[in-house]
Design an enzyme around this catalytic site. Structure first.
Site, PDB file in Angstrom:
ATOM      1  N   HIS A 187       0.815  -1.215   0.000  1.00  0.00           N
ATOM      2  CA  HIS A 187       0.000   0.000   0.000  1.00  0.00           C
ATOM      3  C   HIS A 187       0.848   1.263   0.000  1.00  0.00           C
ATOM      4  O   HIS A 187       0.648   2.157   0.820  1.00  0.00           O
ATOM      5  CB  HIS A 187      -0.975  -0.001   1.192  1.00  0.00           C
ATOM      6  N   MET A 257     -12.993   2.780  14.741  1.00  0.00           N
ATOM      7  CA  MET A 257     -11.888   2.106  14.063  1.00  0.00           C
ATOM      8  C   MET A 257     -12.405   1.249  12.899  1.00  0.00           C
ATOM      9  O   MET A 257     -13.448   0.614  12.999  1.00  0.00           O
ATOM     10  CB  MET A 257     -11.112   1.240  15.058  1.00  0.00           C
ATOM     11  N   PHE A 259     -12.854   2.698   9.917  1.00  0.00           N
ATOM     12  CA  PHE A 259     -13.483   3.654   8.986  1.00  0.00           C
ATOM     13  C   PHE A 259     -12.527   4.783   8.656  1.00  0.00           C
ATOM     14  O   PHE A 259     -11.724   5.193   9.488  1.00  0.00           O
ATOM     15  CB  PHE A 259     -14.760   4.239   9.602  1.00  0.00           C
ATOM     16  N   HIS A 261      -9.890   6.914   5.745  1.00  0.00           N
ATOM     17  CA  HIS A 261      -8.579   6.597   5.175  1.00  0.00           C
ATOM     18  C   HIS A 261      -7.800   7.865   4.873  1.00  0.00           C
ATOM     19  O   HIS A 261      -8.395   8.885   4.516  1.00  0.00           O
ATOM     20  CB  HIS A 261      -8.719   5.760   3.899  1.00  0.00           C
ATOM     21  N   ASP A 312      -9.787  -2.762   6.959  1.00  0.00           N
ATOM     22  CA  ASP A 312      -9.816  -3.469   8.239  1.00  0.00           C
ATOM     23  C   ASP A 312     -11.210  -3.873   8.730  1.00  0.00           C
ATOM     24  O   ASP A 312     -11.342  -4.856   9.454  1.00  0.00           O
ATOM     25  CB  ASP A 312      -9.149  -2.608   9.321  1.00  0.00           C
ATOM     26  N   ARG A 337       1.901  -8.039   4.700  1.00  0.00           N
ATOM     27  CA  ARG A 337       2.554  -6.773   4.352  1.00  0.00           C
ATOM     28  C   ARG A 337       4.072  -6.894   4.292  1.00  0.00           C
ATOM     29  O   ARG A 337       4.744  -6.054   3.685  1.00  0.00           O
ATOM     30  CB  ARG A 337       2.103  -5.680   5.330  1.00  0.00           C
TER      31      ARG A 337
HETATM   32  C1  LIG Z   1      -4.967  -0.713   6.797  1.00  0.00           C
HETATM   33  C2  LIG Z   1      -5.034   0.622   7.382  1.00  0.00           C
HETATM   34  O1  LIG Z   1      -4.126   1.058   8.051  1.00  0.00           O
HETATM   35  S1  LIG Z   1      -6.437   1.526   7.063  1.00  0.00           S
HETATM   36  C3  LIG Z   1      -6.561   2.672   8.395  1.00  0.00           C
HETATM   37  C4  LIG Z   1      -6.935   1.973   9.666  1.00  0.00           C
HETATM   38  N1  LIG Z   1      -7.214   2.942  10.720  1.00  0.00           N
HETATM   39  C5  LIG Z   1      -8.443   3.107  11.215  1.00  0.00           C
HETATM   40  O2  LIG Z   1      -9.417   2.498  10.817  1.00  0.00           O
HETATM   41  C6  LIG Z   1      -8.548   4.102  12.340  1.00  0.00           C
HETATM   42  C7  LIG Z   1      -9.753   5.027  12.197  1.00  0.00           C
HETATM   43  N2  LIG Z   1      -9.541   5.989  11.141  1.00  0.00           N
HETATM   44  C8  LIG Z   1      -8.765   7.102  11.359  1.00  0.00           C
HETATM   45  O3  LIG Z   1      -8.279   7.372  12.459  1.00  0.00           O
HETATM   46  C9  LIG Z   1      -8.478   8.008  10.177  1.00  0.00           C
HETATM   47  O4  LIG Z   1      -9.530   7.929   9.238  1.00  0.00           O
HETATM   48  C10 LIG Z   1      -7.136   7.670   9.505  1.00  0.00           C
HETATM   49  C11 LIG Z   1      -5.994   7.610  10.520  1.00  0.00           C
HETATM   50  C12 LIG Z   1      -7.199   6.327   8.794  1.00  0.00           C
HETATM   51  C13 LIG Z   1      -6.843   8.733   8.462  1.00  0.00           C
HETATM   52  O5  LIG Z   1      -6.621   9.932   9.158  1.00  0.00           O
HETATM   53  P1  LIG Z   1      -6.746  11.352   8.428  1.00  0.00           P
HETATM   54  O6  LIG Z   1      -6.143  11.286   7.077  1.00  0.00           O
HETATM   55  O7  LIG Z   1      -6.184  12.340   9.382  1.00  0.00           O
HETATM   56  O8  LIG Z   1      -8.318  11.508   8.320  1.00  0.00           O
HETATM   57  P2  LIG Z   1      -9.160  12.663   7.605  1.00  0.00           P
HETATM   58  O9  LIG Z   1      -8.300  13.829   7.286  1.00  0.00           O
HETATM   59  O10 LIG Z   1      -9.929  12.038   6.522  1.00  0.00           O
HETATM   60  O11 LIG Z   1     -10.181  13.077   8.760  1.00  0.00           O
HETATM   61  C14 LIG Z   1     -11.202  14.001   8.461  1.00  0.00           C
HETATM   62  C15 LIG Z   1     -12.109  14.134   9.654  1.00  0.00           C
HETATM   63  O12 LIG Z   1     -12.840  12.918   9.832  1.00  0.00           O
HETATM   64  C16 LIG Z   1     -12.633  12.403  11.130  1.00  0.00           C
HETATM   65  N3  LIG Z   1     -12.486  10.968  11.049  1.00  0.00           N
HETATM   66  C17 LIG Z   1     -11.677  10.297  10.217  1.00  0.00           C
HETATM   67  N4  LIG Z   1     -11.789   8.990  10.451  1.00  0.00           N
HETATM   68  C18 LIG Z   1     -12.687   8.848  11.445  1.00  0.00           C
HETATM   69  C19 LIG Z   1     -13.206   7.729  12.124  1.00  0.00           C
HETATM   70  N5  LIG Z   1     -12.795   6.500  11.827  1.00  0.00           N
HETATM   71  N6  LIG Z   1     -14.110   7.925  13.092  1.00  0.00           N
HETATM   72  C20 LIG Z   1     -14.521   9.171  13.409  1.00  0.00           C
HETATM   73  N7  LIG Z   1     -14.057  10.279  12.793  1.00  0.00           N
HETATM   74  C21 LIG Z   1     -13.144  10.113  11.825  1.00  0.00           C
HETATM   75  C22 LIG Z   1     -11.318  13.025  11.576  1.00  0.00           C
HETATM   76  O13 LIG Z   1     -11.227  13.063  13.002  1.00  0.00           O
HETATM   77  C23 LIG Z   1     -11.394  14.387  10.962  1.00  0.00           C
HETATM   78  O14 LIG Z   1     -12.207  15.213  11.749  1.00  0.00           O
HETATM   79  P3  LIG Z   1     -11.717  16.668  12.171  1.00  0.00           P
HETATM   80  O15 LIG Z   1     -11.505  17.388  10.878  1.00  0.00           O
HETATM   81  O16 LIG Z   1     -12.830  17.182  12.993  1.00  0.00           O
HETATM   82  O17 LIG Z   1     -10.443  16.438  12.918  1.00  0.00           O
HETATM   83  O1  LIG Z   2      -2.230   3.528   3.289  1.00  0.00           O
HETATM   84  C1  LIG Z   2      -2.454   3.735   4.480  1.00  0.00           C
HETATM   85  O2  LIG Z   2      -2.290   4.845   5.036  1.00  0.00           O
HETATM   86  C2  LIG Z   2      -2.984   2.673   5.348  1.00  0.00           C
HETATM   87  C3  LIG Z   2      -3.448   1.460   4.623  1.00  0.00           C
HETATM   88  O3  LIG Z   2      -4.557   1.389   4.140  1.00  0.00           O
HETATM   89  C4  LIG Z   2      -2.521   0.344   4.462  1.00  0.00           C
HETATM   90  O4  LIG Z   2      -1.352   0.451   4.863  1.00  0.00           O
HETATM   91  O5  LIG Z   2      -2.945  -0.706   3.941  1.00  0.00           O
END
Ligand SMILES: CC(=O)SCCNC(=O)CCNC(=O)[C@H](O)C(C)(C)COP(=O)(O)OP(=O)(O)OC[C@H]1O[C@@H](n2cnc3c(N)ncnc32)[C@H](O)[C@@H]1OP(=O)(O)O
Ligand SMILES: O=C([O-])CC(=O)C(=O)O
Length: 375
Positions: A187, A257, A259, A261, A312, A337
């Site tokens: 990714h 968690m 949701f 990206h 996820d 990964r």
């Molecule tokens: C395989 C992977 O790694 S996929 C990612 C797995 N991680 C998760 O599922 C954790 C939950 N998700 C998140 O914390 C975030 O969406 C991340 C870390 C994946 C991305 O973070 P960012 O790029 O900073 O998110 P983004 O800029 O789109 O956020 C926009 C707004 O939506 C909110 N938001 C984003 N994701 C979520 C969520 N899952 N639940 C609630 N609110 C959310 C942010 O808090 C932000 O609000 P704000 O402007 O008031 O602070």
């Molecule tokens: O690209 C990212 O930030 C997180 C992700 O979805 C991954 O690593 O699979």
């Protein structure tokens, strides 16, 4: 075509931090490609080992190349005695991601990558050993059993389930695990991969790069989200209860968690694939409640916040239907990964300059040190 996400602000968002020929993420708004192939196409037609070969060696293998690659990996599954002894000392209360981190690091001590000419050997060994490594620890610490890791399993997908449960898995479970490993394989410059590349840029060894990446993947904002999603949905009694609980969490501004990206704007292409497998598993299990709850979460989050399931979220129910303990979810991500991480390490090494960005200073103005009696 989906809209691209506006990328700016903290967290290096939108900055080009290097080059890669390995994958594209969200290039057309919602797509994911590995070396030019659509991930959905790969998940529908390939085995994980074919995709590992593609990512690590550049091309999909032909039948003979695949057979040779699988045979090579199969022959590398044994756990050295010194590694078993370390694993046996780690308590059942440890998090399995910490076990993966320690296991990888320990292997680096006893089978050290002596030069970059050994990078493919070091990677193949890790690919072969990781499923048995984590399940050896899990079975020993939780059930007091020293399992045999050199099974007759034909693939990494089968090897994971076999060493966990102690028997050959069903074809359905092997197929799901295979698809899951493909979806998680690569990714671009996500946090854990970037960790691996930063480490590689100092000309460090493969085990150090992978150990660091495991540490980054562990957090709930990254790979740890599949476990966190499971902990959430298992507290929900039914779809209506799920809706009420989610609305409460959103009201309290809690993160949900699984949701959202950092790059994708409207959907994560991996979600549709794993969601379909989760539904098949639910039907095969004769109990669709966890799947139904997950579907309601998906629609509430989109309706309320325009937030979509990332890779996820449906992995949680899918893994649960296969009898995988929640705390082993993120280690499966590691088993997959690893291919992307190692390929990025190789790419970094092939065209390296030490990664060393700058910081904007926000501290106090220059001042002089007062003798200690005057402070
Ligand atoms: C395989 C992977 O790694 S996929 C990612 C797995 N991680 C998760 O599922 C954790 C939950 N998700 C998140 O914390 C975030 O969406 C991340 C870390 C994946 C991305 O973070 P960012 O790029 O900073 O998110 P983004 O800029 O789109 O956020 C926009 C707004 O939506 C909110 N938001 C984003 N994701 C979520 C969520 N899952 N639940 C609630 N609110 C959310 C942010 O808090 C932000 O609000 P704000 O402007 O008031 O602070
Ligand atoms: O690209 C990212 O930030 C997180 C992700 O979805 C991954 O690593 O699979």
């Amino acid at each position: 075509m989906a809209n691209a996400k506006e990328l700016s602000g903290a967290g290096l968002r939108g900055q080009i931090a290097g080059k890669t020929a390995l994958s594209t993420v969200g290039k057309t708004g919602s797509g994911l490609t590995y070396r030019g192939y659509d991930v959905k196409d790969l998940a529908a037609h390939c085995e994980f080992e074919e995709v590992a070969h593609l990512i690590l060696k550049g091309e999909l293998p032909n039948q003979a190349e695949l057979a040779a690659y699988k045979q090579r990996l199969k022959a590398m599954r044994n756990l050295p005695q010194a590694l078993k002894e370390v694993l046996e000392r780690i308590p059942a209360s440890a998090h399995p991601m910490d076990v993966m981190r320690t296991g990888c690091s320990m292997l680096g001590n006893i089978e050290t990558e002596q030069s970059f000419a050994q990078q493919h050997d070091a990677t193949d060994r890790l690919l072969a050993i990781f499923p048995g490594l984590i399940n050896y620890w899990y079975n020993f610490s939780h059930n007091g059993k020293r399992i045999e890791v050199e099974t007759a399993a034909d693939s990494i997908a089968e090897q994971f389930l076999w060493t966990l449960h102690g028997e050959k898995p069903t074809q359905l479970h092997t197929d799901v695990m295979n698809a899951s490993l493909i979806l998680y394989a690569e990714h671009e410059f996500n946090a854990s991969t970037f960790t691996a590349r930063v480490c590689a840029s100092t000309l460090s060894d493969m085990h150090s790069c992978i150990t660091g990446a495991i540490g980054s993947l562990r957090g709930p904002l990254h790979g740890g989200a599949n476990e966190a999603a499971m902990e959430l949905i298992e507290k929900m009694d039914n779809p209506d209860d799920a809706e009420a609980k989610l609305l409460g969490m959103l009201e309290r501004k809690e993160k949900i968690m699984g949701f959202g990206h950092a790059i994708y704007a409207e959907s994560d292409p991996r979600n549709a694939v794993i969601k379909e497998w989760s539904e098949k598993l639910a039907k095969a299990n004769g109990d669709t409640s966890l799947y139904d709850i997950s579907v309601r979460c998906e629609s509430v989050m989109w309706r309320e916040k325009k937030l979509f399931c990332n890779a996820d979220f449906f992995h949680a129910s899918a893994y649960n239907y296969m009898g995988i303990p929640t705390k082993l979810f993120t280690p499966i991500f590691v088993c997959s990964r690893l291919t992307g991480w190692a390929a990025h390490v190789m790419e970094q090494r092939a065209d390296n300059r030490i990664i060393r960005p700058s910081a904007e200073y926000t501290g106090v103005e220059p001042r002089s040190v007062k003798p200690i009696a005057q402070r």
